[in-house]
Design a protein around this motif. Structure first.
Motif, PDB file in Angstrom:
ATOM      1  N   VAL A  77      -7.360   6.976   5.111  1.00 60.83           N
ATOM      2  CA  VAL A  77      -8.238   7.069   4.202  1.00 60.83           C
ATOM      3  C   VAL A  77      -9.613   7.681   4.710  1.00 60.83           C
ATOM      4  O   VAL A  77     -10.242   8.328   4.039  1.00 60.83           O
ATOM      5  CB  VAL A  77      -8.635   5.548   3.510  1.00 60.83           C
ATOM      6  N   LEU A 108     -10.563   4.464  -4.444  1.00 63.30           N
ATOM      7  CA  LEU A 108     -10.881   4.178  -3.128  1.00 63.30           C
ATOM      8  C   LEU A 108     -12.323   4.154  -2.693  1.00 63.30           C
ATOM      9  O   LEU A 108     -12.724   3.357  -1.937  1.00 63.30           O
ATOM     10  CB  LEU A 108      -9.979   4.925  -2.195  1.00 63.30           C
ATOM     11  N   ARG A 109     -12.965   5.371  -3.405  1.00 62.52           N
ATOM     12  CA  ARG A 109     -14.269   5.257  -2.972  1.00 62.52           C
ATOM     13  C   ARG A 109     -15.085   4.370  -3.687  1.00 62.52           C
ATOM     14  O   ARG A 109     -16.119   3.862  -3.461  1.00 62.52           O
ATOM     15  CB  ARG A 109     -14.728   6.562  -3.288  1.00 62.52           C
ATOM     16  N   VAL A 156      -5.790  -1.183   1.039  1.00 60.10           N
ATOM     17  CA  VAL A 156      -5.538   0.534   0.753  1.00 60.10           C
ATOM     18  C   VAL A 156      -6.908   1.116   1.275  1.00 60.10           C
ATOM     19  O   VAL A 156      -6.813   2.091   1.582  1.00 60.10           O
ATOM     20  CB  VAL A 156      -5.721   0.434  -0.994  1.00 60.10           C
ATOM     21  N   VAL A 157      -8.085   0.091   1.314  1.00 62.14           N
ATOM     22  CA  VAL A 157      -9.283   0.893   1.553  1.00 62.14           C
ATOM     23  C   VAL A 157      -9.500   0.595   3.294  1.00 62.14           C
ATOM     24  O   VAL A 157     -10.242   1.644   3.591  1.00 62.14           O
ATOM     25  CB  VAL A 157     -10.512   0.032   1.181  1.00 62.14           C
ATOM     26  N   TYR A 199      -1.572   4.682  -0.977  1.00 63.56           N
ATOM     27  CA  TYR A 199      -2.316   4.900  -2.107  1.00 63.56           C
ATOM     28  C   TYR A 199      -3.475   6.010  -1.746  1.00 63.56           C
ATOM     29  O   TYR A 199      -4.146   5.890  -0.722  1.00 63.56           O
ATOM     30  CB  TYR A 199      -2.954   3.313  -2.426  1.00 63.56           C
ATOM     31  N   GLY A 200      -3.541   6.726  -2.755  1.00 61.15           N
ATOM     32  CA  GLY A 200      -4.489   7.787  -2.699  1.00 61.15           C
ATOM     33  C   GLY A 200      -4.005   9.160  -2.021  1.00 61.15           C
ATOM     34  O   GLY A 200      -4.501  10.296  -2.187  1.00 61.15           O
ATOM     35  N   TRP A 230     -16.373   4.468   6.048  1.00 59.71           N
ATOM     36  CA  TRP A 230     -15.179   3.555   6.086  1.00 59.71           C
ATOM     37  C   TRP A 230     -15.397   2.527   7.309  1.00 59.71           C
ATOM     38  O   TRP A 230     -14.844   1.493   7.227  1.00 59.71           O
ATOM     39  CB  TRP A 230     -14.084   4.632   6.559  1.00 59.71           C
ATOM     40  N   GLU A 257      -6.558   8.255  -7.802  1.00 58.01           N
ATOM     41  CA  GLU A 257      -6.740   7.328  -6.762  1.00 58.01           C
ATOM     42  C   GLU A 257      -7.954   7.180  -5.576  1.00 58.01           C
ATOM     43  O   GLU A 257      -8.300   6.313  -5.179  1.00 58.01           O
ATOM     44  CB  GLU A 257      -5.149   7.160  -6.011  1.00 58.01           C
ATOM     45  N   GLY A 285       0.881  -1.228   0.190  1.00 60.33           N
ATOM     46  CA  GLY A 285      -0.140  -0.001   0.125  1.00 60.33           C
ATOM     47  C   GLY A 285       0.911   1.233  -0.056  1.00 60.33           C
ATOM     48  O   GLY A 285       0.312   2.447   0.120  1.00 60.33           O
TER      49      GLY A 285
END
Length: 506
Positions: free
Chosen positions: A274, A210-211, A268-269, A193-194, A299, A206, A20
């Motif tokens: 995030v 994620l969304r 990543v999520v 990431y993001g 989240w 990115e 990640g």
């Protein structure tokens, strides 16, 4: 006699990006080049020293990305645990010297060989195990163990180097604690990431991915075709493998350039960053200074749903007691398995089980269904469940959650201003976070939604039959923590004994 089977030990530290994370492009090549040059310089200098001394090197052991100071908890041969440096290369060199495979050691410097006194003592033990002592030399001249005076000096220098590493570690740790308490990014040459590496600002391309991943997990993505939407249970969402396959098909890049996998999609999520949260040593310490990509409540729903999936091995499961039944012999989960005599639940050896407990799937499912419907047929149980399923989280509970989160933020500020110690902050945070976890579990629990669908049916038995396999499993786990499956009594032939399924006490 000069060593003719010497080993050359090289070492350098180089932190690789975690899953990640991605190293900045402008720094990646430079770091790799510096790493390669550093090892190369050490080998070149070591071979030059060997030539001057008349030694012959038969083995080069490079310890790349290896710390001689940081220790980890490991299991010792006697079964106990202890903190030790983990250095396979160094240990291989010691073993070779002890066995006689090597008859001398060359390194660049003392601190390339040891920064932990225990490692040095292990080397001294090997060196002194022979008469005359096994020769040890270094390019800088800082490592010689040929007499007691040099050994004493080496001990002093390693002690000083160890203290220097501890001082550096303490300062770095204190700085990271301060950054975490203030909600600031940790810094460094890697990025998650993001987010950008500099400033930790969201990268919109990115962020959209994620969304999208969050929506697909929660079952409300608007990018599915009508056929795809019809095939996905919104209470379960899309599998991580399916999401990864689609991202790869669309050639959506990861931060490292490697293909998407279920693990990388999850990674990543689910990172707190995030949701605009700051994490330190695996714990969320408060709000971050950057904006959330995925709203915190959403989240948390993603995390809760993925946590619920851990109970199953297959999101499209047919065998809905997977994750409900446990082996009475070893405690391992029984999983759906296709045996010679048809479907069964088995403590599968290929998945780490003992292989000794199995039960026919149809018999087990029929018996658990009977017990569930019997339980739901009791008026007082049904009344309590309907109360749970129909009760919304009150404004008061939401206010308490918000107050706890605000208190965490205040405490973080107090710690940053050094009004309280880190131990005081950690103790208070643990108490508040326990309340927050309980509140969030109430907000994100899936059981009431499944029960709502079941209890809304005119007939509970019809509602039960209409549930998807995953829904049945959730209802069972909402009512009963699970079942322990006892061994089959062969004296009763092939007849199924319902007594083999023993409810686990909650």
């Amino acid at each position: 006699m000069k060593p003719q089977r010497a080993v050359l030990l090289l070492r350098i530290s180089y932190r690789k990006p975690e899953e990640g994370e991605e190293e900045q492009a402008e720094g990646a090549e430079r770091r790799r080049a510096e790493f390669s040059k550093g090892i190369g310089r050490q080998e070149e200098d070591g071979r030059a020293l060997a030539d001057r001394l008349g030694w012959k090197i038969v083995k080069v052991i490079p310890e790349d990305d290896t710390s001689a100071f940081k220790r980890r908890k490991i299991k010792l041969p006697d079964g106990s645990t202890a903190l030790r440096t983990v250095r396979p290369g160094f240990r291989a060199a010691l073993d070779g010297l002890a066995s006689g495979e090597y008859d001398g050691l060359i390194a660049d410097d003392l601190d390339r060989v040891a920064r932990d006194p225990r490692d040095l003592e292990d080397l001294i033990d090997v060196v002194e195990s022979r008469r005359p002592r096994i020769p040890v030399e270094s390019v800088t001249g800082s490592l010689r163990l040929d007499n007691d005076a040099n050994i004493t000096m080496a001990r002093v220098m390693v002690a000083v180097a160890n203290k220097s590493s501890r001082d550096t570690s303490r300062r770095v740790t204190r700085k990271h604690e301060e950054l975490a308490a203030e909600g600031k990014p940790p810094g460094g040459g890697y990025r998650g990431y993001g987010f950008s590496a500099v400033g930790h600002k969201p990268i919109e391309a990115e962020a959209q991915i994620l969304r999208e991943i969050a929506a697909r997990i929660l079952g409300d993505w608007d990018g599915w075709t009508a056929d795809q939407r019809a095939a996905i249970d919104p209470e379960v969402g899309e599998s991580l493998n399916s999401i990864a396959a689609d991202l790869n098909r669309r050639k959506v890049p990861t931060v490292t350039g490697s293909p998407w996998r279920d693990r990388s999609v999850r990674s990543v999520v689910t990172k707190p960053s995030v949701a605009g949260l700051r994490e330190y040593r695996g714990e969320i310490v408060g709000k971050a200074v950057w904006d959330a990509i995925v709203p915190q409540d959403r989240w948390e729903q993603v995390r809760a749903r993925l946590a619920g999936r851990n109970r199953a091995v297959d999101l499209t499961l047919k065998r809905w007691l997977t994750g409900v039944l446990r082996c009475s012999n070893c405690g391992h989960q029984l999983i759906g398995w296709q045996g010679n005599n048809g479907p069964r639940y088995w403590c599968a050896k290929p998945h780490g089980g003992c292989g000794k407990i199995a039960v026919k799937a149809a018999f087990a499912e029929d018996e658990v269904s009977r017990q569930v419907l019997e339980l739901l047929g009791q008026e007082d149980v049904l009344r309590r469940l309907r109360t749970v399923a129909d009760t919304e989280v009150t404004d008061e509970a939401r206010a308490e959650l918000a107050a706890d989160e605000e208190q965490l933020k205040v405490m973080a500020g107090m710690f940053a201003r050094r009004e309280i110690t880190f131990n005081e902050y950690r103790e208070g945070r643990a108490i508040i976070q326990q309340r927050i976890r309980e509140s969030r579990a109430l907000l994100t629990s899936r059981a009431p939604r499944v029960l709502r669908r079941l209890l809304a049916a005119a007939d509970v038995a019809d509602g039960w039959e209409a549930l998807e396999p995953a829904g049945k499993r959730e209802v069972v786990l909402a009512l009963i923590p699970g079942y322990e499956v006892l061994p089959h009594d062969r004296s009763q032939g092939n007849r199924f004994d319902p007594g083999r399924l023993v409810p686990i006490e909650g």
